[in-house]
Design a protein around this motif. Structure first.
Motif, PDB file in Angstrom:
ATOM      1  N   LEU A 130       1.208  -2.495  -8.325  1.00 27.66           N
ATOM      2  CA  LEU A 130       2.268  -1.840  -8.069  1.00 27.66           C
ATOM      3  C   LEU A 130       3.111  -1.191  -9.095  1.00 27.66           C
ATOM      4  O   LEU A 130       3.987  -0.454  -8.995  1.00 27.66           O
ATOM      5  CB  LEU A 130       2.891  -2.419  -6.393  1.00 27.66           C
ATOM      6  N   THR A 138       1.797   7.440 -12.624  1.00 32.20           N
ATOM      7  CA  THR A 138       1.610   8.291 -11.570  1.00 32.20           C
ATOM      8  C   THR A 138       2.016   9.618 -11.416  1.00 32.20           C
ATOM      9  O   THR A 138       2.819   9.685 -11.659  1.00 32.20           O
ATOM     10  CB  THR A 138       1.534   7.629 -10.004  1.00 32.20           C
ATOM     11  N   VAL A 160       1.180  -2.478  -0.488  1.00 29.13           N
ATOM     12  CA  VAL A 160       1.076  -1.262  -0.862  1.00 29.13           C
ATOM     13  C   VAL A 160       2.394   0.171   0.094  1.00 29.13           C
ATOM     14  O   VAL A 160       2.593   0.743  -0.571  1.00 29.13           O
ATOM     15  CB  VAL A 160       0.294  -0.416  -1.061  1.00 29.13           C
ATOM     16  N   GLU A 163       5.522  -0.230  -1.025  1.00 30.25           N
ATOM     17  CA  GLU A 163       6.203   0.960  -2.615  1.00 30.25           C
ATOM     18  C   GLU A 163       6.527   2.335  -2.001  1.00 30.25           C
ATOM     19  O   GLU A 163       5.697   2.498  -1.469  1.00 30.25           O
ATOM     20  CB  GLU A 163       4.381   0.939  -3.048  1.00 30.25           C
ATOM     21  N   SER A 165       6.404   4.254  -4.195  1.00 27.20           N
ATOM     22  CA  SER A 165       5.897   5.776  -4.577  1.00 27.20           C
ATOM     23  C   SER A 165       4.962   5.714  -4.381  1.00 27.20           C
ATOM     24  O   SER A 165       4.121   7.366  -4.851  1.00 27.20           O
ATOM     25  CB  SER A 165       5.813   5.566  -6.883  1.00 27.20           C
ATOM     26  N   ALA A 166       3.879   5.206  -3.248  1.00 26.65           N
ATOM     27  CA  ALA A 166       2.979   5.662  -2.464  1.00 26.65           C
ATOM     28  C   ALA A 166       3.645   6.468  -1.709  1.00 26.65           C
ATOM     29  O   ALA A 166       4.668   5.638  -0.258  1.00 26.65           O
ATOM     30  CB  ALA A 166       2.629   3.848  -2.145  1.00 26.65           C
ATOM     31  N   THR A 169      -0.911   6.750   2.390  1.00 27.51           N
ATOM     32  CA  THR A 169      -1.516   6.060   2.729  1.00 27.51           C
ATOM     33  C   THR A 169      -2.306   5.916   4.051  1.00 27.51           C
ATOM     34  O   THR A 169      -2.154   6.312   4.912  1.00 27.51           O
ATOM     35  CB  THR A 169      -1.315   4.487   3.056  1.00 27.51           C
ATOM     36  N   VAL A 178      -4.954   5.471  -1.660  1.00 25.69           N
ATOM     37  CA  VAL A 178      -3.202   6.074  -2.041  1.00 25.69           C
ATOM     38  C   VAL A 178      -2.611   7.184  -2.957  1.00 25.69           C
ATOM     39  O   VAL A 178      -3.351   7.002  -3.763  1.00 25.69           O
ATOM     40  CB  VAL A 178      -2.528   4.429  -2.058  1.00 25.69           C
ATOM     41  N   PHE A 180       0.507   9.323  -4.215  1.00 18.86           N
ATOM     42  CA  PHE A 180       1.519   9.140  -4.947  1.00 18.86           C
ATOM     43  C   PHE A 180       2.178  10.804  -5.603  1.00 18.86           C
ATOM     44  O   PHE A 180       3.277  10.157  -5.851  1.00 18.86           O
ATOM     45  CB  PHE A 180       1.224   8.130  -6.464  1.00 18.86           C
ATOM     46  N   LYS A 186       6.809  10.009   3.459  1.00 19.78           N
ATOM     47  CA  LYS A 186       5.857   8.643   3.411  1.00 19.78           C
ATOM     48  C   LYS A 186       5.445   8.445   4.889  1.00 19.78           C
ATOM     49  O   LYS A 186       5.568   8.504   5.676  1.00 19.78           O
ATOM     50  CB  LYS A 186       6.961   7.496   2.975  1.00 19.78           C
ATOM     51  N   ASN A 188       1.953   6.730   6.564  1.00 18.72           N
ATOM     52  CA  ASN A 188       0.133   5.396   6.933  1.00 18.72           C
ATOM     53  C   ASN A 188      -0.621   5.240   7.846  1.00 18.72           C
ATOM     54  O   ASN A 188       0.132   5.630   8.797  1.00 18.72           O
ATOM     55  CB  ASN A 188       0.472   4.117   6.695  1.00 18.72           C
TER      56      ASN A 188
END
Length: 191
Positions: A130, A138, A160, A163, A165-166, A169, A178, A180, A186, A188
């Motif tokens: 990661l 990425t 993840v 993170e 940069s993720a 998700t 995932v 980027f 952001k 999930n």
């Protein structure tokens, strides 16, 4: 909640909604599925999702990181990726231990080169991956795919999710995807 998101309910982003309903859980059959099913009868659901992801995202290359236990899974993934887009070069890397993964990634991706599609088909992914991804490897078109069921004990997926940069998700239960893209909020999505 998981079942509702699978049909797109509760997903506000048009991009994520389209990915979930039109790619990940699309029921359409493709020209190559019957032949590929005969060659690789296991993991049909995952392999078809991988095929549709490649078809939709159009990566410039795909790297599959595997280990001795998962070589057959990686071979099937390579066949599905190639069938989805035969112009995508697919490289399969067989790793021996966790430390060799970062060394291998550094050889394949010098700092100027960004990943397009990286698929971890292995039981051991070091958390340092990661950090490596966040260190300039990425861009907004990069995608990471992991077999979450193989990584449950390592806590990799939990890392993840935090993170920076993720950005987007997708938790499919046994698989994680995932993105980027820094332009995305952001989020999930648990499907």
């Amino acid at each position: 909640m998981r079942f509702l998101h699978r049909h797109g309910f509760g997903i506000q982003s048009p991009w994520a909604y389209s990915l979930v309903t039109g790619v990940l859980f699309c029921k359409s059959s493709y020209y190559a599925f019957d032949e590929l099913k005969r060659k690789f009868p296991k993991n049909q659901k995952h392999n078809k999702q991988l095929f549709r992801l490649v078809n939709a995202l159009k990566p410039t290359e795909a790297i599959i990181i595997t280990d001795e236990k998962n070589i057959q899974v990686a071979e099937a993934a390579k066949a599905y990726i190639s069938a989805a887009n035969n112009t995508v070069p697919v490289t399969t890397v067989n790793t021996v231990d966790e430390s060799s993964i970062i060394d291998t990634l550094n050889q394949i991706f010098p700092i100027q080169r960004k990943i397009s599609m990286l698929y971890f088909c292995t039981s051991n992914v070091p958390k340092s991956v990661l950090q490596w991804l966040g260190d300039g490897h990425t861009d907004d078109k990069s995608v990471l795919i992991t077999d979450k069921s193989k990584l449950r004990k390592s806590g990799f997926w939990k890392q993840v999710l935090v993170e920076p940069s993720a950005t987007a998700t997708f938790d499919l239960g046994s698989r994680g995807i995932v993105f980027f893209d820094p332009k995305r909020i952001k989020q999930n999505y648990k499907l």
